[in-house]
Motif scaffolding. Sequence first.
Motif, PDB file in Angstrom:
ATOM      1  N   PRO A  57       0.811  -1.235   0.000  1.00 48.65           N
ATOM      2  CA  PRO A  57       0.000   0.000   0.000  1.00 48.65           C
ATOM      3  C   PRO A  57       0.834   1.269   0.000  1.00 48.65           C
ATOM      4  CG  PRO A  57      -0.882  -1.602   1.565  1.00 48.65           C
ATOM      5  CD  PRO A  57       0.433  -2.150   1.096  1.00 48.65           C
ATOM      6  N   ARG A  58       2.002   1.242   0.652  1.00 50.48           N
ATOM      7  CA  ARG A  58       2.813   2.447   0.750  1.00 50.48           C
ATOM      8  C   ARG A  58       3.339   2.878  -0.621  1.00 50.48           C
ATOM      9  NH1 ARG A  58       8.440   3.032   4.202  1.00 50.48           N
ATOM     10  NH2 ARG A  58       8.582   5.317   4.182  1.00 50.48           N
ATOM     11  N   VAL A  59       3.917   1.936  -1.343  1.00 52.44           N
ATOM     12  CA  VAL A  59       4.469   2.292  -2.658  1.00 52.44           C
ATOM     13  C   VAL A  59       3.349   2.558  -3.655  1.00 52.44           C
ATOM     14  CG1 VAL A  59       4.676  -0.051  -3.616  1.00 52.44           C
ATOM     15  CG2 VAL A  59       6.307   1.710  -4.291  1.00 52.44           C
ATOM     16  N   GLN A  60       2.213   1.883  -3.501  1.00 56.79           N
ATOM     17  CA  GLN A  60       1.082   2.131  -4.384  1.00 56.79           C
ATOM     18  C   GLN A  60       0.556   3.551  -4.207  1.00 56.79           C
ATOM     19  OE1 GLN A  60      -1.741  -0.958  -3.525  1.00 56.79           O
ATOM     20  NE2 GLN A  60      -0.496  -2.578  -4.442  1.00 56.79           N
ATOM     21  N   SER A  61       0.481   3.985  -2.956  1.00 51.23           N
ATOM     22  CA  SER A  61       0.000   5.342  -2.678  1.00 51.23           C
ATOM     23  C   SER A  61       0.994   6.389  -3.152  1.00 51.23           C
ATOM     24  CB  SER A  61      -0.254   5.496  -1.181  1.00 51.23           C
ATOM     25  OG  SER A  61      -0.633   6.819  -0.865  1.00 51.23           O
ATOM     26  N   LEU A  62       2.273   6.120  -2.931  1.00 54.68           N
ATOM     27  CA  LEU A  62       3.306   7.099  -3.262  1.00 54.68           C
ATOM     28  C   LEU A  62       3.483   7.269  -4.765  1.00 54.68           C
ATOM     29  CD1 LEU A  62       5.638   8.922  -2.139  1.00 54.68           C
ATOM     30  CD2 LEU A  62       7.127   6.949  -2.483  1.00 54.68           C
ATOM     31  N   LEU A  63       3.429   6.160  -5.521  1.00 53.12           N
ATOM     32  CA  LEU A  63       3.733   6.212  -6.946  1.00 53.12           C
ATOM     33  C   LEU A  63       2.499   6.061  -7.836  1.00 53.12           C
ATOM     34  CD1 LEU A  63       6.989   4.038  -7.056  1.00 53.12           C
ATOM     35  CD2 LEU A  63       6.782   6.528  -6.886  1.00 53.12           C
ATOM     36  N   GLY A  64       1.462   5.426  -7.333  1.00 57.00           N
ATOM     37  CA  GLY A  64       0.314   5.127  -8.179  1.00 57.00           C
ATOM     38  C   GLY A  64      -0.481   6.335  -8.620  1.00 57.00           C
ATOM     39  N   ARG A  65      -0.949   7.147  -7.677  1.00 55.55           N
ATOM     40  CA  ARG A  65      -1.770   8.295  -8.036  1.00 55.55           C
ATOM     41  C   ARG A  65      -0.994   9.350  -8.837  1.00 55.55           C
ATOM     42  NH1 ARG A  65      -6.623  10.191  -7.407  1.00 55.55           N
ATOM     43  NH2 ARG A  65      -7.259   8.394  -6.150  1.00 55.55           N
ATOM     44  N   PRO A  66       0.229   9.726  -8.435  1.00 56.34           N
ATOM     45  CA  PRO A  66       0.983  10.681  -9.271  1.00 56.34           C
ATOM     46  C   PRO A  66       1.197  10.165 -10.691  1.00 56.34           C
ATOM     47  CG  PRO A  66       2.010  10.471  -7.123  1.00 56.34           C
ATOM     48  CD  PRO A  66       0.961   9.408  -7.197  1.00 56.34           C
ATOM     49  N   SER A  67       1.407   8.857 -10.812  1.00 52.19           N
ATOM     50  CA  SER A  67       1.588   8.277 -12.134  1.00 52.19           C
ATOM     51  C   SER A  67       0.354   8.469 -12.996  1.00 52.19           C
ATOM     52  CB  SER A  67       1.917   6.791 -12.009  1.00 52.19           C
ATOM     53  OG  SER A  67       2.053   6.191 -13.275  1.00 52.19           O
ATOM     54  N   ALA A  68      -0.830   8.257 -12.401  1.00 52.42           N
ATOM     55  CA  ALA A  68      -2.072   8.427 -13.154  1.00 52.42           C
ATOM     56  C   ALA A  68      -2.342   9.897 -13.464  1.00 52.42           C
ATOM     57  CB  ALA A  68      -3.241   7.830 -12.361  1.00 52.42           C
ATOM     58  N   GLU A  69      -2.154  10.754 -12.473  1.00 51.76           N
ATOM     59  CA  GLU A  69      -2.448  12.170 -12.659  1.00 51.76           C
ATOM     60  C   GLU A  69      -1.537  12.822 -13.691  1.00 51.76           C
ATOM     61  OE1 GLU A  69      -2.087  13.754  -8.754  1.00 51.76           O
ATOM     62  OE2 GLU A  69      -4.119  13.160  -8.126  1.00 51.76           O
ATOM     63  N   ARG A  70      -0.260  12.407 -13.710  1.00 55.23           N
ATOM     64  CA  ARG A  70       0.718  13.035 -14.604  1.00 55.23           C
ATOM     65  C   ARG A  70       1.001  12.210 -15.851  1.00 55.23           C
ATOM     66  NH1 ARG A  70       4.743  14.093  -9.470  1.00 55.23           N
ATOM     67  NH2 ARG A  70       3.181  15.171  -8.170  1.00 55.23           N
ATOM     68  N   GLN A  71       0.259  11.093 -16.006  1.00 55.48           N
ATOM     69  CA  GLN A  71       0.414  10.249 -17.186  1.00 55.48           C
ATOM     70  C   GLN A  71       1.870   9.801 -17.359  1.00 55.48           C
ATOM     71  OE1 GLN A  71      -1.884   9.343 -19.929  1.00 55.48           O
ATOM     72  NE2 GLN A  71      -3.456   9.737 -18.405  1.00 55.48           N
ATOM     73  N   TRP A  72       2.450   9.262 -16.306  1.00 53.27           N
ATOM     74  CA  TRP A  72       3.830   8.785 -16.384  1.00 53.27           C
ATOM     75  C   TRP A  72       3.934   7.593 -17.322  1.00 53.27           C
ATOM     76  CZ3 TRP A  72       5.379   8.471 -10.481  1.00 53.27           C
ATOM     77  CH2 TRP A  72       5.631   9.772 -10.006  1.00 53.27           C
ATOM     78  N   LEU A  73       4.986   7.570 -18.096  1.00 56.15           N
ATOM     79  CA  LEU A  73       5.366   6.392 -18.868  1.00 56.15           C
ATOM     80  C   LEU A  73       6.382   5.607 -18.037  1.00 56.15           C
ATOM     81  CD1 LEU A  73       5.351   4.825 -21.634  1.00 56.15           C
ATOM     82  CD2 LEU A  73       7.421   6.140 -22.179  1.00 56.15           C
ATOM     83  N   TRP A  74       6.169   4.297 -17.923  1.00 56.80           N
ATOM     84  CA  TRP A  74       7.056   3.431 -17.157  1.00 56.80           C
ATOM     85  C   TRP A  74       7.854   2.526 -18.095  1.00 56.80           C
ATOM     86  CZ3 TRP A  74       6.610   2.127 -11.558  1.00 56.80           C
ATOM     87  CH2 TRP A  74       5.809   3.049 -10.864  1.00 56.80           C
ATOM     88  N   SER A  75       9.047   2.142 -17.634  1.00 60.36           N
ATOM     89  CA  SER A  75       9.858   1.168 -18.351  1.00 60.36           C
ATOM     90  C   SER A  75      10.634   0.362 -17.321  1.00 60.36           C
ATOM     91  CB  SER A  75      10.799   1.867 -19.339  1.00 60.36           C
ATOM     92  OG  SER A  75      11.460   0.916 -20.158  1.00 60.36           O
ATOM     93  N   ASP A  76      11.507  -0.522 -17.778  1.00 63.28           N
ATOM     94  CA  ASP A  76      12.227  -1.356 -16.819  1.00 63.28           C
ATOM     95  C   ASP A  76      13.674  -1.573 -17.227  1.00 63.28           C
ATOM     96  OD1 ASP A  76      12.846  -4.409 -17.752  1.00 63.28           O
ATOM     97  OD2 ASP A  76      11.112  -3.623 -18.835  1.00 63.28           O
ATOM     98  N   VAL A  77      14.491  -1.813 -16.230  1.00 61.71           N
ATOM     99  CA  VAL A  77      15.864  -2.268 -16.419  1.00 61.71           C
ATOM    100  C   VAL A  77      15.973  -3.565 -15.615  1.00 61.71           C
ATOM    101  CG1 VAL A  77      18.307  -1.753 -16.100  1.00 61.71           C
ATOM    102  CG2 VAL A  77      16.732   0.076 -16.728  1.00 61.71           C
ATOM    103  N   VAL A  78      15.486  -4.623 -16.227  1.00 69.64           N
ATOM    104  CA  VAL A  78      15.480  -5.945 -15.612  1.00 69.64           C
ATOM    105  C   VAL A  78      16.039  -6.928 -16.626  1.00 69.64           C
ATOM    106  CG1 VAL A  78      14.080  -7.765 -14.586  1.00 69.64           C
ATOM    107  CG2 VAL A  78      13.443  -5.371 -14.241  1.00 69.64           C
ATOM    108  N   VAL A  79      17.208  -7.505 -16.340  1.00 69.57           N
ATOM    109  CA  VAL A  79      17.851  -8.441 -17.254  1.00 69.57           C
ATOM    110  C   VAL A  79      18.124  -9.734 -16.496  1.00 69.57           C
ATOM    111  CG1 VAL A  79      19.758  -8.848 -18.847  1.00 69.57           C
ATOM    112  CG2 VAL A  79      18.922  -6.502 -18.468  1.00 69.57           C
ATOM    113  N   PRO A  80      17.184 -10.694 -16.527  1.00 72.02           N
ATOM    114  CA  PRO A  80      17.388 -11.949 -15.813  1.00 72.02           C
ATOM    115  C   PRO A  80      18.663 -12.655 -16.275  1.00 72.02           C
ATOM    116  CG  PRO A  80      15.114 -11.745 -16.510  1.00 72.02           C
ATOM    117  CD  PRO A  80      15.864 -10.629 -17.169  1.00 72.02           C
ATOM    118  N   GLY A  81      19.409 -13.160 -15.324  1.00 65.61           N
ATOM    119  CA  GLY A  81      20.647 -13.868 -15.645  1.00 65.61           C
ATOM    120  C   GLY A  81      21.875 -12.993 -15.649  1.00 65.61           C
TER     121      GLY A  81
END
Length: 390
Positions: free
Chosen positions: A110-134
Motif C-alpha cells: 500500500p505504501r508504494v502504491q500510494s506514493l507512486l500510483g496516483r501521481p503516475s495516473a495524474e501526470r500520465q507517467w510512462l514506465w519502463s524497466d531495467v530488468v535483465v534476468p541472468g
Amino acid sequence: MKAGRAPTPEQRETEHRRWVTRAERVAELVDGHTRRTDGRDPAPPVAEAELLRQHGLLTLLTPAAHGGAGLTWRTALAAVRVLARADGRIGYLLGDHYVSNASIWLAGGPRVQSLLGRPSAERQWLWSDVVVPGAAPLDLTADGDGYRLSGTRLAPIGVATADMTVVAAADTGSAEPLLVGVPRESKGVTFTPEPESGVPRPDGINVRYDRVWIPSEHVVCSLDPDTATPRASLLGLAVQAVSGHLCLGIAEGAMRYCRGGGPGATPPGARALAGYGTWLAALDAAGELANRVAERLSDAAARPTLTWPERAELAARVSRLPILAADLATEVTFGLYETTSDWPASAQQGFDRFWRDARAYTAGMPLDKRRREVAQHFFTGAEPARTDLA
C-alpha cells in the motif's frame, strides 16, 4: 471505469471495446509510418510516448481508486496487440509500460502504491524497466533510510523516455534481490547510445547509475522466490503474455500489409497462396490462445487468494503463448518478406520493419527455457520459476 459498484458483464464489455478503439485510433496514426531504414531505432520513442499519453492508454491498468481506468489485462493485452500490428516499436513501448507499472499493483504494498500510483495516473507517467534476468545484478548499498544504486546496464531505448523505471538490483549487504523505482530525472542517471551493431534489437541504450539515491519507499518488492506471493509472481507471467501478444500482433500486421499488396504489387501465385493460408490458420489458432491467456491472467490478477498450485497451472498455460507466437512471428514475417521480392523497393522497405521487429523482439526471449518448463509441468507437474521476469 469509475470506482464504486461492480460493473455488469455488459458494461465491462462496452468499456473493453471503448479502450480497444482508442488503441486502434493510435494505430491508425502510426500505421505506415516511415522509420528505421537501417535496421535500428536511432532515437528514443518520444513521439510514440506522447501519442499513448494523449489517448490515455498509459492509465488503462491503474486501479480506479488511484485515478486510473481500472481495466484488466484482457484490455491491456488487446491494446498491445492492436498497436503491434501497426508498429512493433509502439506496441513494445506500451507493453513494457504496462508490465513495469503493474509491478506496484501486483507486487508492491500500500505504501508504494500510494506514493507512486496516483501521481503516475495524474501526470500520465510512462514506465519502463531495467530488468535483465541472468545478468550480474546492479548494486544497492544501504545508506540511511534508503539505498545508493550503482552500475551500468544495456536497456530498451524507451527507458530514456520513461518518467519512471523499475530496476532490478541486489542489496550488497544481504544479497537480497530487490525491484526499485527510479525517476528519470534522478541525479546520477545517464544514458549513452549503444555502439552501432548489425543486429536489430529493442535494447538500444546504456543506462548508468552513479550512486543514485533510492528512498526506502521506492523499493517496490523483493524478488526473492522464497518470499514471493502468488499474486506478486503474476508479474513474470504478465511479461510472457505481453511478449506473446506483441509477437502475434507483429505477424498479424505483416499479413495485413501484404493483403494491401504494396504499390504496383502483383497478386501472389498459387504456391504463395498456400503459404498464406497456412499462416492465417496458424495465426487464428494462436489468436484464440492469446485471448484465453488474457482472460485467465485477468481473472488471476483479480483474486487475492490465488494459490501456488493455481499459479503453476496458469504459468504452464501462459508460457505456451510466447513459444507459439515467437515462432510464428519469425516464420510468417520472413516467409512474407520473401514474397515481396517482386514489389517496388519503396513497398518492400515499408514491409521490412515487420521481419526486423520480429527478429528484434524474439532475440532475447528465453524460448528454450519456456519449452522445458511447459514440458516438465506436463510430464511431472513441476512448478515453473516463481519470480522469473523474462
